[in-house]
Design a protein around this motif. Structure first.
Motif, PDB file in Angstrom:
ATOM      1  N   ASP A  39     -27.151 -83.311 -15.378  1.00 40.01           N
ATOM      2  CA  ASP A  39     -26.780 -82.074 -14.692  1.00 40.01           C
ATOM      3  C   ASP A  39     -27.922 -81.588 -13.797  1.00 40.01           C
ATOM      4  OD1 ASP A  39     -24.286 -82.041 -15.898  1.00 40.01           O
ATOM      5  OD2 ASP A  39     -24.821 -80.555 -17.412  1.00 40.01           O
ATOM      6  N   ALA A  40     -29.160 -81.607 -14.327  1.00 44.53           N
ATOM      7  CA  ALA A  40     -30.314 -81.119 -13.562  1.00 44.53           C
ATOM      8  C   ALA A  40     -30.572 -81.996 -12.337  1.00 44.53           C
ATOM      9  CB  ALA A  40     -31.550 -81.085 -14.457  1.00 44.53           C
ATOM     10  N   LEU A  41     -30.396 -83.314 -12.478  1.00 44.30           N
ATOM     11  CA  LEU A  41     -30.577 -84.218 -11.343  1.00 44.30           C
ATOM     12  C   LEU A  41     -29.537 -83.922 -10.268  1.00 44.30           C
ATOM     13  CD1 LEU A  41     -31.705 -86.629  -9.800  1.00 44.30           C
ATOM     14  CD2 LEU A  41     -30.333 -88.120 -11.269  1.00 44.30           C
ATOM     15  N   ASN A  42     -28.305 -83.710 -10.676  1.00 47.46           N
ATOM     16  CA  ASN A  42     -27.250 -83.408  -9.714  1.00 47.46           C
ATOM     17  C   ASN A  42     -27.542 -82.107  -8.970  1.00 47.46           C
ATOM     18  OD1 ASN A  42     -24.506 -84.284  -8.738  1.00 47.46           O
ATOM     19  ND2 ASN A  42     -24.097 -82.163  -9.282  1.00 47.46           N
ATOM     20  N   GLU A  43     -28.044 -81.125  -9.685  1.00 48.98           N
ATOM     21  CA  GLU A  43     -28.367 -79.851  -9.039  1.00 48.98           C
ATOM     22  C   GLU A  43     -29.484 -80.036  -8.007  1.00 48.98           C
ATOM     23  OE1 GLU A  43     -28.855 -75.156 -10.198  1.00 48.98           O
ATOM     24  OE2 GLU A  43     -29.024 -76.657 -11.774  1.00 48.98           O
ATOM     25  N   ARG A  44     -30.496 -80.845  -8.350  1.00 53.02           N
ATOM     26  CA  ARG A  44     -31.590 -81.118  -7.399  1.00 53.02           C
ATOM     27  C   ARG A  44     -31.071 -81.920  -6.204  1.00 53.02           C
ATOM     28  NH1 ARG A  44     -34.322 -82.506 -12.131  1.00 53.02           N
ATOM     29  NH2 ARG A  44     -34.299 -84.738 -11.642  1.00 53.02           N
ATOM     30  N   LYS A  45     -30.202 -82.892  -6.459  1.00 53.88           N
ATOM     31  CA  LYS A  45     -29.721 -83.815  -5.430  1.00 53.88           C
ATOM     32  C   LYS A  45     -28.694 -83.161  -4.506  1.00 53.88           C
ATOM     33  CE  LYS A  45     -27.267 -87.280  -7.092  1.00 53.88           C
ATOM     34  NZ  LYS A  45     -26.870 -88.496  -7.804  1.00 53.88           N
ATOM     35  N   LYS A  46     -27.759 -82.383  -5.087  1.00 57.22           N
ATOM     36  CA  LYS A  46     -26.638 -81.856  -4.313  1.00 57.22           C
ATOM     37  C   LYS A  46     -26.629 -80.337  -4.174  1.00 57.22           C
ATOM     38  CE  LYS A  46     -23.729 -85.790  -5.440  1.00 57.22           C
ATOM     39  NZ  LYS A  46     -22.424 -86.260  -5.876  1.00 57.22           N
ATOM     40  N   GLY A  47     -27.553 -79.669  -4.850  1.00 57.10           N
ATOM     41  CA  GLY A  47     -27.646 -78.220  -4.730  1.00 57.10           C
ATOM     42  C   GLY A  47     -26.575 -77.456  -5.500  1.00 57.10           C
ATOM     43  N   ARG A  48     -25.925 -78.133  -6.453  1.00 57.73           N
ATOM     44  CA  ARG A  48     -24.933 -77.441  -7.290  1.00 57.73           C
ATOM     45  C   ARG A  48     -24.832 -78.153  -8.633  1.00 57.73           C
ATOM     46  NH1 ARG A  48     -20.542 -80.751  -7.499  1.00 57.73           N
ATOM     47  NH2 ARG A  48     -20.201 -82.104  -5.712  1.00 57.73           N
ATOM     48  N   VAL A  49     -24.421 -77.384  -9.625  1.00 47.23           N
ATOM     49  CA  VAL A  49     -24.189 -78.014 -10.929  1.00 47.23           C
ATOM     50  C   VAL A  49     -22.818 -78.692 -10.886  1.00 47.23           C
ATOM     51  CG1 VAL A  49     -25.661 -76.446 -12.256  1.00 47.23           C
ATOM     52  CG2 VAL A  49     -23.255 -75.893 -11.931  1.00 47.23           C
ATOM     53  N   PRO A  50     -22.642 -79.771 -11.627  1.00 45.00           N
ATOM     54  CA  PRO A  50     -21.339 -80.435 -11.645  1.00 45.00           C
ATOM     55  C   PRO A  50     -20.260 -79.538 -12.251  1.00 45.00           C
ATOM     56  CG  PRO A  50     -23.052 -81.852 -12.562  1.00 45.00           C
ATOM     57  CD  PRO A  50     -23.645 -80.489 -12.408  1.00 45.00           C
ATOM     58  N   VAL A  51     -19.023 -79.796 -11.860  1.00 49.18           N
ATOM     59  CA  VAL A  51     -17.878 -79.082 -12.432  1.00 49.18           C
ATOM     60  C   VAL A  51     -17.761 -79.433 -13.911  1.00 49.18           C
ATOM     61  CG1 VAL A  51     -15.356 -78.838 -12.362  1.00 49.18           C
ATOM     62  CG2 VAL A  51     -16.662 -78.988 -10.220  1.00 49.18           C
ATOM     63  N   PHE A  52     -17.868 -80.727 -14.212  1.00 52.27           N
ATOM     64  CA  PHE A  52     -17.808 -81.188 -15.594  1.00 52.27           C
ATOM     65  C   PHE A  52     -19.219 -81.417 -16.108  1.00 52.27           C
ATOM     66  CE2 PHE A  52     -13.642 -82.423 -13.926  1.00 52.27           C
ATOM     67  CZ  PHE A  52     -12.829 -81.798 -14.861  1.00 52.27           C
ATOM     68  N   SER A  53     -19.455 -81.077 -17.367  1.00 56.25           N
ATOM     69  CA  SER A  53     -20.795 -81.194 -17.943  1.00 56.25           C
ATOM     70  C   SER A  53     -21.215 -82.656 -18.060  1.00 56.25           C
ATOM     71  CB  SER A  53     -20.824 -80.551 -19.333  1.00 56.25           C
ATOM     72  OG  SER A  53     -20.140 -81.390 -20.260  1.00 56.25           O
ATOM     73  N   GLN A  54     -22.495 -82.826 -18.242  1.00 59.50           N
ATOM     74  CA  GLN A  54     -23.069 -84.158 -18.426  1.00 59.50           C
ATOM     75  C   GLN A  54     -22.358 -84.884 -19.578  1.00 59.50           C
ATOM     76  OE1 GLN A  54     -27.437 -84.228 -18.367  1.00 59.50           O
ATOM     77  NE2 GLN A  54     -27.307 -85.055 -20.430  1.00 59.50           N
ATOM     78  N   ALA A  55     -22.164 -84.209 -20.700  1.00 58.19           N
ATOM     79  CA  ALA A  55     -21.511 -84.823 -21.860  1.00 58.19           C
ATOM     80  C   ALA A  55     -20.071 -85.230 -21.534  1.00 58.19           C
ATOM     81  CB  ALA A  55     -21.536 -83.867 -23.050  1.00 58.19           C
ATOM     82  N   GLU A  56     -19.362 -84.381 -20.796  1.00 59.47           N
ATOM     83  CA  GLU A  56     -17.977 -84.713 -20.419  1.00 59.47           C
ATOM     84  C   GLU A  56     -17.935 -85.901 -19.471  1.00 59.47           C
ATOM     85  OE1 GLU A  56     -15.802 -80.353 -20.592  1.00 59.47           O
ATOM     86  OE2 GLU A  56     -17.200 -80.745 -18.950  1.00 59.47           O
ATOM     87  N   ARG A  57     -18.846 -85.925 -18.497  1.00 57.57           N
ATOM     88  CA  ARG A  57     -18.873 -87.038 -17.534  1.00 57.57           C
ATOM     89  C   ARG A  57     -19.253 -88.342 -18.216  1.00 57.57           C
ATOM     90  NH1 ARG A  57     -22.738 -86.218 -14.068  1.00 57.57           N
ATOM     91  NH2 ARG A  57     -23.640 -84.398 -15.067  1.00 57.57           N
ATOM     92  N   LEU A  58     -20.189 -88.288 -19.157  1.00 58.45           N
ATOM     93  CA  LEU A  58     -20.551 -89.485 -19.931  1.00 58.45           C
ATOM     94  C   LEU A  58     -19.337 -89.999 -20.720  1.00 58.45           C
ATOM     95  CD1 LEU A  58     -24.056 -88.491 -21.303  1.00 58.45           C
ATOM     96  CD2 LEU A  58     -23.574 -90.531 -19.952  1.00 58.45           C
ATOM     97  N   ALA A  59     -18.597 -89.086 -21.335  1.00 58.81           N
ATOM     98  CA  ALA A  59     -17.425 -89.476 -22.129  1.00 58.81           C
ATOM     99  C   ALA A  59     -16.345 -90.107 -21.257  1.00 58.81           C
ATOM    100  CB  ALA A  59     -16.863 -88.255 -22.872  1.00 58.81           C
ATOM    101  N   ILE A  60     -16.111 -89.539 -20.081  1.00 54.21           N
ATOM    102  CA  ILE A  60     -15.095 -90.079 -19.165  1.00 54.21           C
ATOM    103  C   ILE A  60     -15.468 -91.497 -18.739  1.00 54.21           C
ATOM    104  CG2 ILE A  60     -14.112 -89.867 -16.834  1.00 54.21           C
ATOM    105  CD1 ILE A  60     -14.335 -86.741 -17.287  1.00 54.21           C
ATOM    106  N   VAL A  61     -16.697 -91.690 -18.297  1.00 52.52           N
ATOM    107  CA  VAL A  61     -17.126 -93.004 -17.813  1.00 52.52           C
ATOM    108  C   VAL A  61     -17.147 -94.015 -18.966  1.00 52.52           C
ATOM    109  CG1 VAL A  61     -19.018 -94.294 -16.730  1.00 52.52           C
ATOM    110  CG2 VAL A  61     -18.353 -92.053 -15.836  1.00 52.52           C
ATOM    111  N   ALA A  62     -17.632 -93.601 -20.132  1.00 54.21           N
ATOM    112  CA  ALA A  62     -17.707 -94.507 -21.288  1.00 54.21           C
ATOM    113  C   ALA A  62     -16.323 -94.985 -21.730  1.00 54.21           C
ATOM    114  CB  ALA A  62     -18.419 -93.825 -22.451  1.00 54.21           C
ATOM    115  N   ALA A  63     -15.298 -94.183 -21.486  1.00 53.36           N
ATOM    116  CA  ALA A  63     -13.938 -94.528 -21.917  1.00 53.36           C
ATOM    117  C   ALA A  63     -13.264 -95.564 -21.018  1.00 53.36           C
ATOM    118  CB  ALA A  63     -13.082 -93.263 -21.975  1.00 53.36           C
ATOM    119  N   LEU A  64     -13.862 -95.853 -19.879  1.00 51.40           N
ATOM    120  CA  LEU A  64     -13.256 -96.800 -18.938  1.00 51.40           C
ATOM    121  C   LEU A  64     -13.424 -98.237 -19.422  1.00 51.40           C
ATOM    122  CD1 LEU A  64     -14.521 -95.111 -15.676  1.00 51.40           C
ATOM    123  CD2 LEU A  64     -12.225 -94.985 -16.644  1.00 51.40           C
TER     124      LEU A  64
END
Length: 132
Positions: A39-64
């Motif tokens: 989340d912190a990297l995304n905020e530095r890179k894109k200037g905003r926090v992600p819509v979905f949390s780091q844990a949620e995004r990890l879970a989505i990608v891991a399920a693929l």
């Protein structure tokens, strides 16, 4: 010998463009490892926090199905360390990063894949925000 592919992304507001890059990256090897931006990297890179949390995004990608392992990418400066740690033979990035990671060709093959046309997380977020 098994070929390990590594790729990175924020994978926020998961869409078909994300799925396609993961499928195409997986097709380049036997094992796919995905770094999901903190989340912190995304905020530095894109200037905003992600819509979905780091844990949620990890879970989505891991399920693929094509994904064998996921981890949190804490810093863009650690790409080389991640490549070495996960024993990657191939680094896959979107072609919007063309040439930016050529420095890693001494440790792995670097492949830039074309982005899915007319699909962008930022554009999706803006579209959703404008309909509120």
């Amino acid at each position: 010998m098994a070929r390990t592919v590594i790729t990175f992304g924020t994978f926020d507001v998961f869409h078909v463009g994300h799925l396609r890059v993961i499928e195409r990256a997986a097709a380049l090897g036997d094992r796919l490892v995905v770094g999901v931006s903190a989340d912190a990297l995304n905020e530095r890179k894109k200037g905003r926090v992600p819509v979905f949390s780091q844990a949620e995004r990890l879970a989505i990608v891991a399920a693929l199905k094509p994904v064998h392992e996921v981890f949190v990418e804490e810093s863009l400066e650690l790409k080389r360390d991640y490549i070495v740690k996960y024993g990657a033979d191939v680094l896959v990035m979107g072609d919007d990063w063309q040439g930016r990671f050529d420095e890693f060709e001494d440790v792995c093959e670097v492949v830039y894949l074309p982005r899915t046309p007319a699909i962008s997380t930022t554009a999706l977020i803006e579209k959703i925000s404008s309909t509120d």
